[in-house]
Design a protein around this motif. Sequence first.
Motif, PDB file in Angstrom:
ATOM      1  N   MET A 147      -6.305  -2.794   8.683  1.00  0.00           N
ATOM      2  CA  MET A 147      -7.287  -1.948   9.338  1.00  0.00           C
ATOM      3  C   MET A 147      -8.579  -2.747   9.470  1.00  0.00           C
ATOM      4  SD  MET A 147      -8.572   1.784   8.150  1.00  0.00           S
ATOM      5  CE  MET A 147      -7.017   2.608   8.436  1.00  0.00           C
ATOM      6  N   PHE A 200       6.801  -2.235  10.730  1.00  0.00           N
ATOM      7  CA  PHE A 200       5.991  -3.435  10.907  1.00  0.00           C
ATOM      8  C   PHE A 200       6.897  -4.647  10.892  1.00  0.00           C
ATOM      9  CE2 PHE A 200       3.204  -0.217   9.199  1.00  0.00           C
ATOM     10  CZ  PHE A 200       2.111  -0.325  10.049  1.00  0.00           C
ATOM     11  N   SER A 213     -10.933   2.876   2.068  1.00  0.00           N
ATOM     12  CA  SER A 213      -9.818   2.062   2.559  1.00  0.00           C
ATOM     13  C   SER A 213     -10.006   0.624   2.084  1.00  0.00           C
ATOM     14  CB  SER A 213      -9.784   2.082   4.086  1.00  0.00           C
ATOM     15  OG  SER A 213      -9.609   3.401   4.541  1.00  0.00           O
ATOM     16  N   GLY A 214     -11.221   0.148   2.256  1.00  0.00           N
ATOM     17  CA  GLY A 214     -11.591  -1.144   1.699  1.00  0.00           C
ATOM     18  C   GLY A 214     -12.611  -0.923   0.600  1.00  0.00           C
ATOM     19  N   SER A 246     -11.263  -6.446   1.205  1.00  0.00           N
ATOM     20  CA  SER A 246     -10.298  -5.694   2.018  1.00  0.00           C
ATOM     21  C   SER A 246      -9.184  -5.126   1.155  1.00  0.00           C
ATOM     22  CB  SER A 246      -9.723  -6.598   3.109  1.00  0.00           C
ATOM     23  OG  SER A 246      -8.814  -7.520   2.542  1.00  0.00           O
ATOM     24  N   TRP A 277      -2.482   2.293  -0.764  1.00  0.00           N
ATOM     25  CA  TRP A 277      -1.744   3.278   0.023  1.00  0.00           C
ATOM     26  C   TRP A 277      -0.750   2.591   0.980  1.00  0.00           C
ATOM     27  CZ3 TRP A 277      -4.872   7.851   2.613  1.00  0.00           C
ATOM     28  CH2 TRP A 277      -3.978   8.877   2.966  1.00  0.00           C
ATOM     29  N   GLY A 278      -1.264   1.618   1.736  1.00  0.00           N
ATOM     30  CA  GLY A 278      -0.454   0.956   2.760  1.00  0.00           C
ATOM     31  C   GLY A 278       0.683   0.140   2.166  1.00  0.00           C
ATOM     32  N   MET A 301       3.518  -8.580   8.518  1.00  0.00           N
ATOM     33  CA  MET A 301       3.258  -8.261   7.108  1.00  0.00           C
ATOM     34  C   MET A 301       2.983  -9.527   6.302  1.00  0.00           C
ATOM     35  SD  MET A 301       5.806  -5.094   6.204  1.00  0.00           S
ATOM     36  CE  MET A 301       7.315  -5.886   6.721  1.00  0.00           C
ATOM     37  N   ILE A 356     -11.584  -7.657   8.451  1.00  0.00           N
ATOM     38  CA  ILE A 356     -10.565  -6.794   7.840  1.00  0.00           C
ATOM     39  C   ILE A 356     -11.260  -5.815   6.900  1.00  0.00           C
ATOM     40  CG2 ILE A 356      -8.455  -6.686   6.461  1.00  0.00           C
ATOM     41  CD1 ILE A 356      -7.969  -9.628   7.178  1.00  0.00           C
ATOM     42  N   ALA A 357     -11.178  -4.522   7.217  1.00  0.00           N
ATOM     43  CA  ALA A 357     -11.773  -3.517   6.339  1.00  0.00           C
ATOM     44  C   ALA A 357     -10.807  -3.202   5.214  1.00  0.00           C
ATOM     45  CB  ALA A 357     -12.085  -2.250   7.122  1.00  0.00           C
ATOM     46  N   SER A 358      -9.544  -3.113   5.545  1.00  0.00           N
ATOM     47  CA  SER A 358      -8.556  -2.752   4.545  1.00  0.00           C
ATOM     48  C   SER A 358      -7.236  -3.458   4.828  1.00  0.00           C
ATOM     49  CB  SER A 358      -8.351  -1.235   4.557  1.00  0.00           C
ATOM     50  OG  SER A 358      -7.315  -0.872   3.683  1.00  0.00           O
ATOM     51  N   SER A 359      -6.853  -4.337   3.907  1.00  0.00           N
ATOM     52  CA  SER A 359      -5.582  -5.027   4.058  1.00  0.00           C
ATOM     53  C   SER A 359      -4.456  -4.002   3.966  1.00  0.00           C
ATOM     54  CB  SER A 359      -5.410  -6.075   2.955  1.00  0.00           C
ATOM     55  OG  SER A 359      -6.338  -7.114   3.119  1.00  0.00           O
ATOM     56  N   PHE A 360      -3.549  -4.061   4.869  1.00  0.00           N
ATOM     57  CA  PHE A 360      -2.420  -3.121   4.952  1.00  0.00           C
ATOM     58  C   PHE A 360      -2.876  -1.686   5.203  1.00  0.00           C
ATOM     59  CE2 PHE A 360      -0.516  -6.764   2.972  1.00  0.00           C
ATOM     60  CZ  PHE A 360       0.756  -6.810   3.514  1.00  0.00           C
ATOM     61  N   GLY A 361      -4.130  -1.540   5.635  1.00  0.00           N
ATOM     62  CA  GLY A 361      -4.663  -0.198   5.846  1.00  0.00           C
ATOM     63  C   GLY A 361      -3.900   0.580   6.911  1.00  0.00           C
ATOM     64  N   LYS A 418       4.806   8.235   1.331  1.00  0.00           N
ATOM     65  CA  LYS A 418       3.709   8.175   2.284  1.00  0.00           C
ATOM     66  C   LYS A 418       2.426   8.840   1.799  1.00  0.00           C
ATOM     67  CE  LYS A 418       4.837   5.774   5.940  1.00  0.00           C
ATOM     68  NZ  LYS A 418       3.979   4.683   6.382  1.00  0.00           N
ATOM     69  N   SER A 467      -0.733   0.515   7.497  1.00  0.00           N
ATOM     70  CA  SER A 467       0.593   0.985   7.078  1.00  0.00           C
ATOM     71  C   SER A 467       0.491   2.215   6.181  1.00  0.00           C
ATOM     72  CB  SER A 467       1.366  -0.136   6.377  1.00  0.00           C
ATOM     73  OG  SER A 467       0.719  -0.520   5.190  1.00  0.00           O
ATOM     74  N   ALA A 468      -0.740   2.605   5.855  1.00  0.00           N
ATOM     75  CA  ALA A 468      -0.917   3.780   5.002  1.00  0.00           C
ATOM     76  C   ALA A 468      -0.644   5.063   5.774  1.00  0.00           C
ATOM     77  CB  ALA A 468      -2.339   3.807   4.433  1.00  0.00           C
ATOM     78  N   THR A 469      -1.011   5.083   7.021  1.00  0.00           N
ATOM     79  CA  THR A 469      -0.983   6.359   7.737  1.00  0.00           C
ATOM     80  C   THR A 469      -0.038   6.403   8.928  1.00  0.00           C
ATOM     81  OG1 THR A 469      -3.032   5.549   8.719  1.00  0.00           O
ATOM     82  CG2 THR A 469      -3.229   7.232   7.048  1.00  0.00           C
ATOM     83  N   THR A 470       0.426   5.217   9.369  1.00  0.00           N
ATOM     84  CA  THR A 470       1.355   5.273  10.504  1.00  0.00           C
ATOM     85  C   THR A 470       2.786   5.179   9.997  1.00  0.00           C
ATOM     86  OG1 THR A 470       0.849   2.942  10.761  1.00  0.00           O
ATOM     87  CG2 THR A 470      -0.033   4.440  12.412  1.00  0.00           C
ATOM     88  N   ASP A 471       3.690   5.703  10.769  1.00  0.00           N
ATOM     89  CA  ASP A 471       5.085   5.700  10.360  1.00  0.00           C
ATOM     90  C   ASP A 471       5.883   4.575  10.997  1.00  0.00           C
ATOM     91  OD1 ASP A 471       5.677   7.603   8.429  1.00  0.00           O
ATOM     92  OD2 ASP A 471       5.261   9.210   9.857  1.00  0.00           O
ATOM     93  N   LEU A 490       8.646  -7.255   0.791  1.00  0.00           N
ATOM     94  CA  LEU A 490       8.331  -6.669   2.096  1.00  0.00           C
ATOM     95  C   LEU A 490       9.246  -7.180   3.205  1.00  0.00           C
ATOM     96  CD1 LEU A 490       4.410  -6.869   2.032  1.00  0.00           C
ATOM     97  CD2 LEU A 490       5.785  -4.792   1.898  1.00  0.00           C
ATOM     98  N   GLY A 548      -6.919   1.667   0.802  1.00  0.00           N
ATOM     99  CA  GLY A 548      -5.989   1.570   1.918  1.00  0.00           C
ATOM    100  C   GLY A 548      -4.867   0.586   1.632  1.00  0.00           C
ATOM    101  N   THR A 549      -5.195  -0.423   0.842  1.00  0.00           N
ATOM    102  CA  THR A 549      -4.189  -1.424   0.489  1.00  0.00           C
ATOM    103  C   THR A 549      -3.173  -0.831  -0.487  1.00  0.00           C
ATOM    104  OG1 THR A 549      -5.959  -3.037   0.713  1.00  0.00           O
ATOM    105  CG2 THR A 549      -3.902  -3.804  -0.275  1.00  0.00           C
TER     106      THR A 549
END
Lengths: 783, 447
Positions: free
Chosen positions: A248, A282, B183-184, B203, B210-211, A287, A268-273, B220, A275-279, A225, B207-208
């Motif tokens: 996220m 980072f 996502s999580g 977490s 994917w991200g 990271m 933290i709901a989703s680690s790296f969440g 993407k 970076s999944a949807t934004t362009d 990364l 989403g992880t």
Amino acid sequence: MALCGVADTGSHSMDKSITLPPDEIFRNLENAKRFAIDIGGSLTKLAYYSTVQHKVAKVRSFDHSAKETDGDPLYEISVQEEITARLHFIKFENAYIETCLDFIKDHLVNTETKVIKATGGGAHKFKDLIEKKLKLKVDKEDEMTCLIKGCNFVLKNIPHEAFVYAKHADSEFRFQHTHPDIFPYLLINIGSGVSIVKVEAEDKFERIGGSSIGGGTFWGLGALLTKTKRFDELLQLASKGQHTNVDMLVKDIYGGAYGSLGLTGDLIASSFGKSATTDKEFSKEDMAKSLLHMISNDIGQLACLYAKLHNLTRVYFGGFFIRGHPVTMHTITYSINFFTKGEVQALFLRHEGYLGAIGAFLKGAEEDNPNQYSWGENYAGSSGLMSVSPELNPIQRARSGTFDMLEMDRLERQLVNLPLLQDATSYIPDTVDLTEDALAREYWLYCFEEALDGVVKRAIASQKDQPEAVERAEKFRQKYRHKLQTLRHQPFAYGSLTVRSLLDTREHCLNEFNFPDPYSKIKQKENDMALKYYLKVVKSVEELSWEQRQFNLVKGLLAGNVFDWGAKAVSDVLESDPEFGFEQAKQQLQERPWLVDAYNQWIERLKGPPHKCALFFVDNSGIDIILGVFPFIRELLIRGTEVVLASNSGPALNDVTNSELQILTERIAAMDPVIHAALKEDRLALVQNGSSSPCLDLRKLMLCEVPLRLDKVLATVVRERGTDLVIIEGMGRAIHTNYYAMLSCESLKLAVIKNSWLADRLGGKIFSVVFKYEVPSKAQGQH
Amino acid sequence: MDKSITLPPDEIFRNLENAKRFAIDIGGSLTKLAYYSTVQHKVAKVRSFDHSAKVSLQETDGDPLYEISVQEEITARLHFIKFENAYIETCLDFIKDHLVNTETKVIKATGGGAHKFKDLIEKKLKLKVDKEDEMTCLIKGCNFVLKNIPHEAFVYAKHADSEFRFQHTHPDIFPYLLINIGSGVSIVKVEAEDKFERIGGSSIGGGTFWGLGALLTKTKRFDELLQLASKGQHTNVDMLVKDIYGGAYGSLGLTGDLIASSFGKSATTDKEFSKEDMAKSLLHMISNDIGQLACLYAKLHNLTRVYFGGFFIRGHPVTMHTITYSINFFTKGEVQALFLRHEGYLGAIGAFLKGAEEDNPNQYSWGENYAGSSGLMSVSPELNPIQRARSGTFDMLEMDRLERQLVNLPLLQDATSYIPDTVDLTEDALAREYWLYCFEEALDGNT
């Protein structure tokens, strides 16, 4: 010594041709007997057993029976050679392995050694090289077995081995007191992957789980990364990042907390969440931080689940992911707190990096039963925790990070605890933990540095006949000053910092440079002088009324304790005015009421029946022991109380040693029929306490029953004589240590505060008196 | 994704004119709409002639025995439609235009997107958005499908004769563990209709994948990442036990092929890694981790039924396979990973039920309407990319309310193990082949 390479070349390169400073690193190699090596992914840990020749000071009585020559000294002091066993552990980067092997080969004199125990992932990679270079057969040992063996060893043998890490607390490191029963525990080893091992007994362990998300994942994913290839640099990046830019959070989804599920908004709901949807791009830092959190939290959760499933509460973390990195210790600690809601503490180990090497060594040494001995960390020869910390001092790190050392001395006696301790498991010898008390730390470090010149002077004076003593004393000065500086920046380097550990470190350093007893001559002179006054003092006391006599004896005891070359204020007075006498000392004492004054209760007690037996931990040589302690115990003996005098086994400052005390006692017995009779009838006994420290550790070290760092003999004496009074004398033994020690019998703790800062802190003035008399309440623990 | 797309209304938002009760579940990428409607059916009725009128001395030979007539009957039906969030505005417009029934005042809404689209919905539909707790809806929906839809749950076995092994409905569905991988990850223990607890989570979830996947491969789209993963070799990126020890670590029971460190090889080598390999390694890492957590929580709470859901799982054979593998590994086969055919609808079903609670929908029996439902895997990226482009856009489930409550025949020896069908054609490929052919052949005829 044959080894005399260039001490400090200043070369920090990875060059194979680096010149090693041998005296400093591979010490005592010529006598090395048993080798073990643990080769990890990046670091090699070498262990060997060696014997060390020490100079020790011995005292021997002259034959006085022939004729009394008045000008002759009381006893003879000689320096002898003594051989003790020491374990050496050295850690260095794999890049140096060939250079190190060459060096070892060149300096290894002992040729009995045929085998080297090897463990770690790299053991099979370097097998041929080792066998070729050292001409030793490589004997591979199971990695996990070695790891666990090493872990058991350090947990049992090294005080303050385990600690809790608290980033934002006053003291980052909270050291755990050694507990006699170390099992069962969970060891989470975070290397490339994670191994979760349940340890139930010395030889019983099971890998109950593991995970592929470990240090290698942080390193590997981090490298992909951030294009940063070094593990340390990745951690550095992570320590600067903001994970919330990449992760996220619950509030990113729900606009706030998800209350009904108990999820806070910042979770933290989703680690790296993100970076999944934004362009957007980072940052490397963000990271790396997100990755660190992801991995630490995952390991923390697994650790917590396995601990719960197996009903374990002691969880130790190790492996290169953890090793000396505050960043990972913090995230792991946070994670464990979160998942167990504080029920389980994440514990780390000071010598975690050495576990495999220690274990491999022990495997080889099993026939010697090393566990039967007690081992003590040698502060002079050990690098201390975090000497490799990337954060503290990058320049210092480049050097000391290359070689890290641990040395342990074998104590020839098995240590037990004082059976009279009320609760051995909760007993903590030290009164103040300097890792936690910044002000006190500041003062004592300053104080010890100030006193250094005096100690050096005295060390040289003690060996006037040896011209190179000046040079050695200078080396001692450098070493001890360096230790003090290290402790200023890293107070946690050797576990909890205490006045005791500062004193012990000084003793270790003095021994290191062959100054076994710098005070020997002074003690001799003072003992000699004091003996001349003994009868006079006894006689003057005998003429007094009972009440007056008791008070005078206590005052004498306290006045005697003013004579202490270890305390700066007194040494100033004594050096400028040698006539400063016993009577003057009495006048110096604080008038009653004393700072701590239980004298009235003590007198009331003395009006009652005599004690059966008093155990007296004595302090200084000279006036203290001869004119203070002896008249006092003489009165006890006359009352019908048996007396056991416990003195140091080895020298420390001007404290009276057991061998000195034996001579003094004989001489006093020759003058005083009361002492003579008591000795003859075994109502007066001398024992050594097993220590060479000005302080006193009543804590368990090796044996499981009781924590008193005392000779087994002493423990037996205490039991058989039915000791019902313990007297602890002096600042080191009664103030710096044991001030709060709870005993199961009556106790007297007395000292004169000969340090204005400490006096001030306790709310008094210099030469304030502490006279603490305690009687255990029948119903213990009610206050 | 054009907002002006023409919807084939008859096929998708069916029976909208009678729609009575709306619920919507808006996730990160998909919207699920639920409504209740009544359907006018033609039903065939038979009625006996009145033979008693004329004393039947003579049987009128030519008369039929009874009369057949076709009548209209009104039945209740639940409609569930799933579409991509991109279509939400078009769909709302369409619904507004076709909604005849004006009694409806409220729409139940759940899912992470509910508050994002609240204003749009209220503006378009003129209905008040009534938010419902996401987890409560999810669990309610899950309980409903487990109870009402036969063969709802299945085990996935990639290399078996039949990839899907459906579970027979069990009267007592509690307790169970639901691992929702969005996502999580949320790990929820469900003990009764209204009793559940989120006992854990992680977490490291969809989403992880994917991200991190997007960062590592510059790809993407989630589906494309899965596609990449399905072609990769994780052993190029992961450090295996044998990479460290030269083989198995026997005394610890670790085989040589076990992953010792995910991405461990990228720590020390400088070479480039393929997108496919990295995606595969990432997929394994995440699936294994979730599998391990699921197994530990299941053990801690003494649960053996573990259902997996969430967009990470939804219709993706790749993730169902890795999760199944992981669960097998960590529980040594003691726990089976179970998946749900209608997993994507759970939230919408639950939200709908919340609104319909006064009707006591549980008192009725519900049957899946095969004609109106899309069926499992209609969105599979692997089966038919062309077909997918269309049917992946709109996926439907319809359920008919049966007016009678159905009970067991009390004479069954063991009702719980009773299986009505003699042959399971999903498992018997030969028989399946024959019967499908047979039914197709018979289609033209009138036998």
